[in-house]
Design a protein around this motif. Structure first.
Motif, PDB file in Angstrom:
ATOM      1  N   SER A 189       0.800  -1.230   0.000  1.00  0.00           N
ATOM      2  CA  SER A 189       0.000   0.000   0.000  1.00  0.00           C
ATOM      3  C   SER A 189       0.832   1.279   0.000  1.00  0.00           C
ATOM      4  O   SER A 189       0.522   2.199  -0.775  1.00  0.00           O
ATOM      5  CB  SER A 189      -0.995  -0.012   1.162  1.00  0.00           C
ATOM      6  OG  SER A 189      -0.343  -0.124   2.400  1.00  0.00           O
ATOM      7  N   PRO A 190       1.888   1.439   0.832  1.00  0.00           N
ATOM      8  CA  PRO A 190       2.662   2.676   0.713  1.00  0.00           C
ATOM      9  C   PRO A 190       3.409   2.783  -0.604  1.00  0.00           C
ATOM     10  O   PRO A 190       3.635   3.890  -1.099  1.00  0.00           O
ATOM     11  CB  PRO A 190       3.622   2.625   1.908  1.00  0.00           C
ATOM     12  CG  PRO A 190       3.623   1.229   2.373  1.00  0.00           C
ATOM     13  CD  PRO A 190       2.297   0.648   1.998  1.00  0.00           C
ATOM     14  N   ALA A 191       3.781   1.644  -1.211  1.00  0.00           N
ATOM     15  CA  ALA A 191       4.424   1.699  -2.522  1.00  0.00           C
ATOM     16  C   ALA A 191       3.440   2.200  -3.573  1.00  0.00           C
ATOM     17  O   ALA A 191       3.758   3.102  -4.366  1.00  0.00           O
ATOM     18  CB  ALA A 191       4.969   0.326  -2.904  1.00  0.00           C
ATOM     19  N   VAL A 192       2.235   1.627  -3.600  1.00  0.00           N
ATOM     20  CA  VAL A 192       1.234   2.057  -4.578  1.00  0.00           C
ATOM     21  C   VAL A 192       0.885   3.526  -4.367  1.00  0.00           C
ATOM     22  O   VAL A 192       0.869   4.324  -5.323  1.00  0.00           O
ATOM     23  CB  VAL A 192      -0.028   1.179  -4.483  1.00  0.00           C
ATOM     24  CG1 VAL A 192      -1.150   1.759  -5.342  1.00  0.00           C
ATOM     25  CG2 VAL A 192       0.276  -0.251  -4.918  1.00  0.00           C
ATOM     26  N   ALA A 193       0.622   3.915  -3.121  1.00  0.00           N
ATOM     27  CA  ALA A 193       0.247   5.302  -2.839  1.00  0.00           C
ATOM     28  C   ALA A 193       1.390   6.252  -3.170  1.00  0.00           C
ATOM     29  O   ALA A 193       1.167   7.334  -3.744  1.00  0.00           O
ATOM     30  CB  ALA A 193      -0.156   5.446  -1.370  1.00  0.00           C
ATOM     31  N   GLY A 194       2.608   5.872  -2.801  1.00  0.00           N
ATOM     32  CA  GLY A 194       3.754   6.737  -3.074  1.00  0.00           C
ATOM     33  C   GLY A 194       4.011   6.900  -4.555  1.00  0.00           C
ATOM     34  O   GLY A 194       4.290   8.017  -5.035  1.00  0.00           O
ATOM     35  N   ILE A 195       3.925   5.821  -5.309  1.00  0.00           N
ATOM     36  CA  ILE A 195       4.139   5.884  -6.755  1.00  0.00           C
ATOM     37  C   ILE A 195       3.104   6.787  -7.420  1.00  0.00           C
ATOM     38  O   ILE A 195       3.430   7.676  -8.216  1.00  0.00           O
ATOM     39  CB  ILE A 195       4.097   4.466  -7.354  1.00  0.00           C
ATOM     40  CG1 ILE A 195       5.357   3.682  -6.955  1.00  0.00           C
ATOM     41  CG2 ILE A 195       3.943   4.508  -8.869  1.00  0.00           C
ATOM     42  CD1 ILE A 195       5.257   2.198  -7.229  1.00  0.00           C
ATOM     43  N   LEU A 196       1.832   6.581  -7.086  1.00  0.00           N
ATOM     44  CA  LEU A 196       0.776   7.392  -7.698  1.00  0.00           C
ATOM     45  C   LEU A 196       0.861   8.852  -7.252  1.00  0.00           C
ATOM     46  O   LEU A 196       0.629   9.770  -8.053  1.00  0.00           O
ATOM     47  CB  LEU A 196      -0.591   6.807  -7.354  1.00  0.00           C
ATOM     48  CG  LEU A 196      -0.872   5.395  -7.871  1.00  0.00           C
ATOM     49  CD1 LEU A 196      -2.282   4.953  -7.490  1.00  0.00           C
ATOM     50  CD2 LEU A 196      -0.676   5.295  -9.380  1.00  0.00           C
ATOM     51  N   ALA A 197       1.218   9.085  -5.993  1.00  0.00           N
ATOM     52  CA  ALA A 197       1.344  10.457  -5.495  1.00  0.00           C
ATOM     53  C   ALA A 197       2.506  11.177  -6.169  1.00  0.00           C
ATOM     54  O   ALA A 197       2.402  12.357  -6.521  1.00  0.00           O
ATOM     55  CB  ALA A 197       1.525  10.449  -3.983  1.00  0.00           C
ATOM     56  N   ALA A 198       3.623  10.480  -6.334  1.00  0.00           N
ATOM     57  CA  ALA A 198       4.777  11.103  -6.994  1.00  0.00           C
ATOM     58  C   ALA A 198       4.455  11.458  -8.435  1.00  0.00           C
ATOM     59  O   ALA A 198       4.832  12.528  -8.933  1.00  0.00           O
ATOM     60  CB  ALA A 198       5.982  10.169  -6.923  1.00  0.00           C
ATOM     61  N   TYR A 199       3.743  10.574  -9.116  1.00  0.00           N
ATOM     62  CA  TYR A 199       3.363  10.840 -10.508  1.00  0.00           C
ATOM     63  C   TYR A 199       2.412  12.032 -10.581  1.00  0.00           C
ATOM     64  O   TYR A 199       2.567  12.909 -11.438  1.00  0.00           O
ATOM     65  CB  TYR A 199       2.717   9.594 -11.101  1.00  0.00           C
ATOM     66  CG  TYR A 199       2.482   9.667 -12.587  1.00  0.00           C
ATOM     67  CD1 TYR A 199       3.535   9.497 -13.477  1.00  0.00           C
ATOM     68  CD2 TYR A 199       1.204   9.892 -13.097  1.00  0.00           C
ATOM     69  CE1 TYR A 199       3.324   9.559 -14.851  1.00  0.00           C
ATOM     70  CE2 TYR A 199       0.989   9.951 -14.463  1.00  0.00           C
ATOM     71  CZ  TYR A 199       2.056   9.786 -15.334  1.00  0.00           C
ATOM     72  OH  TYR A 199       1.841   9.846 -16.676  1.00  0.00           O
ATOM     73  N   ALA A 200       1.435  12.070  -9.672  1.00  0.00           N
ATOM     74  CA  ALA A 200       0.495  13.192  -9.661  1.00  0.00           C
ATOM     75  C   ALA A 200       1.204  14.499  -9.316  1.00  0.00           C
ATOM     76  O   ALA A 200       0.942  15.549  -9.923  1.00  0.00           O
ATOM     77  CB  ALA A 200      -0.628  12.920  -8.666  1.00  0.00           C
ATOM     78  N   ALA A 201       2.117  14.458  -8.339  1.00  0.00           N
ATOM     79  CA  ALA A 201       2.832  15.667  -7.926  1.00  0.00           C
ATOM     80  C   ALA A 201       3.745  16.186  -9.024  1.00  0.00           C
ATOM     81  O   ALA A 201       3.996  17.400  -9.119  1.00  0.00           O
ATOM     82  CB  ALA A 201       3.635  15.396  -6.662  1.00  0.00           C
ATOM     83  N   SER A 202       4.241  15.296  -9.866  1.00  0.00           N
ATOM     84  CA  SER A 202       5.149  15.717 -10.933  1.00  0.00           C
ATOM     85  C   SER A 202       4.445  16.607 -11.955  1.00  0.00           C
ATOM     86  O   SER A 202       5.095  17.395 -12.641  1.00  0.00           O
ATOM     87  CB  SER A 202       5.759  14.488 -11.617  1.00  0.00           C
ATOM     88  OG  SER A 202       4.776  13.761 -12.354  1.00  0.00           O
ATOM     89  N   VAL A 203       3.121  16.500 -12.057  1.00  0.00           N
ATOM     90  CA  VAL A 203       2.372  17.344 -12.984  1.00  0.00           C
ATOM     91  C   VAL A 203       2.533  18.815 -12.630  1.00  0.00           C
ATOM     92  O   VAL A 203       2.589  19.690 -13.501  1.00  0.00           O
ATOM     93  CB  VAL A 203       0.878  16.944 -12.986  1.00  0.00           C
ATOM     94  CG1 VAL A 203       0.056  17.899 -13.845  1.00  0.00           C
ATOM     95  CG2 VAL A 203       0.718  15.506 -13.475  1.00  0.00           C
ATOM     96  N   GLU A 204       2.611  19.106 -11.329  1.00  0.00           N
ATOM     97  CA  GLU A 204       2.782  20.478 -10.851  1.00  0.00           C
ATOM     98  C   GLU A 204       4.243  20.785 -10.540  1.00  0.00           C
ATOM     99  O   GLU A 204       4.542  21.744  -9.829  1.00  0.00           O
ATOM    100  CB  GLU A 204       1.929  20.707  -9.590  1.00  0.00           C
ATOM    101  CG  GLU A 204       0.443  20.487  -9.777  1.00  0.00           C
ATOM    102  CD  GLU A 204      -0.183  21.558 -10.644  1.00  0.00           C
ATOM    103  OE1 GLU A 204       0.430  22.644 -10.771  1.00  0.00           O
ATOM    104  OE2 GLU A 204      -1.276  21.321 -11.188  1.00  0.00           O
ATOM    105  N   GLY A 205       5.151  19.965 -11.057  1.00  0.00           N
ATOM    106  CA  GLY A 205       6.566  20.184 -10.784  1.00  0.00           C
ATOM    107  C   GLY A 205       6.930  20.062  -9.325  1.00  0.00           C
ATOM    108  O   GLY A 205       7.859  20.718  -8.849  1.00  0.00           O
ATOM    109  N   LEU A 206       6.183  19.239  -8.595  1.00  0.00           N
ATOM    110  CA  LEU A 206       6.385  18.984  -7.158  1.00  0.00           C
ATOM    111  C   LEU A 206       6.109  20.214  -6.294  1.00  0.00           C
ATOM    112  O   LEU A 206       6.445  20.222  -5.116  1.00  0.00           O
ATOM    113  CB  LEU A 206       7.812  18.467  -6.889  1.00  0.00           C
ATOM    114  CG  LEU A 206       8.267  17.261  -7.719  1.00  0.00           C
ATOM    115  CD1 LEU A 206       9.690  16.872  -7.338  1.00  0.00           C
ATOM    116  CD2 LEU A 206       7.323  16.085  -7.544  1.00  0.00           C
ATOM    117  N   ALA A 207       5.471  21.240  -6.866  1.00  0.00           N
ATOM    118  CA  ALA A 207       5.248  22.481  -6.128  1.00  0.00           C
ATOM    119  C   ALA A 207       4.263  22.323  -4.979  1.00  0.00           C
ATOM    120  O   ALA A 207       4.261  23.135  -4.048  1.00  0.00           O
ATOM    121  CB  ALA A 207       4.751  23.569  -7.089  1.00  0.00           C
ATOM    122  N   LEU A 208       3.400  21.307  -5.024  1.00  0.00           N
ATOM    123  CA  LEU A 208       2.374  21.150  -3.990  1.00  0.00           C
ATOM    124  C   LEU A 208       2.872  20.345  -2.779  1.00  0.00           C
ATOM    125  O   LEU A 208       2.138  20.214  -1.800  1.00  0.00           O
ATOM    126  CB  LEU A 208       1.142  20.455  -4.587  1.00  0.00           C
ATOM    127  CG  LEU A 208       0.410  21.209  -5.698  1.00  0.00           C
ATOM    128  CD1 LEU A 208      -0.777  20.381  -6.195  1.00  0.00           C
ATOM    129  CD2 LEU A 208      -0.061  22.572  -5.213  1.00  0.00           C
TER     130      LEU A 208
END
Length: 217
Positions: A189-208
């Motif tokens: 679960s932390p791997a899945v959540a972390g992977i998806l969160a990192a991908y989503a955050a990359s859309v905003e250049g990690l600014a969020l």
């Protein structure tokens, strides 16, 4: 005790979508099991309309996990045997919060060094998880670690034991990791959540992303 009077449904519908602390009255607690890491208890909880109900749950010290991302946007994964699932599972470096008072980012840095043999110069809070809130109070903070350097073998004196012996380390492009999570090839679960969160955050250049020392709710 909470009150559910007329109009409460409409008031609650207008509330901000954000988890908030709240504690209902506990009338009695019974300890069922006390293990090396976890405990199991039964709380008798006062429910709405003055009813009482028993709730069994696991008391857990909490954990941290690290999504390490290199300069090629590859994620570091390790594979470990997990006996309850009878699976070899691909995971993020992670560990129990077992040092009282230690800042969570320091715990995460220690786990990244011990399990994967890397240091990171840049840290952010990636995502906070309540892994199974209906049956456990466990919480996991997943950090994003970047600007990585390999620790020379002679400097890393950590001795791997039990499930950590011969634990492989693999780098995988972040989009490929997302695909594997969505295709049901990665289940931790932390791997899945972390992977998806990192991908989503990359859309905003990690600014969020929050700072590494952001408070937990």
């Amino acid at each position: 005790m909470n009150s559910y009077g007329d109009g409460s449904h409409h008031r609650r519908a207008r509330e901000t979508v954000e988890d908030t602390p709240e504690s209902w009255d506990v009338l009695q607690t019974k300890q069922r099991f006390d293990g090396h890491i976890i405990k199991v208890v039964t709380d008798t909880v006062r429910m709405p309309r003055d009813e009482a109900a028993e709730r069994d749950y696991v008391v857990h010290p909490g954990a941290v996990a690290v999504l390490a991302l290199d300069d090629q946007d590859r994620v570091l994964l390790i594979r470990q045997y997990r006996h309850p699932t009878r699976h070899l599972m691909w995971e993020l470096p992670a560990g129990i919060r077992d040092v009282p008072g230690e800042p969570l980012v320091d715990t995460a840095a220690r786990e990244l060094a011990e399990e994967a043999g890397y240091r990171a110069a840049t840290w952010h809070t990636l995502i906070d998880l309540r892994t199974s809130p209906g049956m456990s109070d466990e919480r996991i903070r997943v950090f994003l670690a970047r600007d990585l350097t390999k620790i020379p073998d002679e400097e890393n004196g950590f001795v791997h034991r039990h499930e950590e012996i011969d634990m492989p380390v693999k780098w995988i492009p972040l989009p490929d990791a997302v695909e594997k999570a969505l295709m049901g090839m990665i289940h931790n679960s932390p791997a899945v959540a972390g992977i998806l969160a990192a991908y989503a955050a990359s859309v905003e250049g990690l600014a969020l992303l929050r700072p590494a020392d952001a408070p937990e709710a």
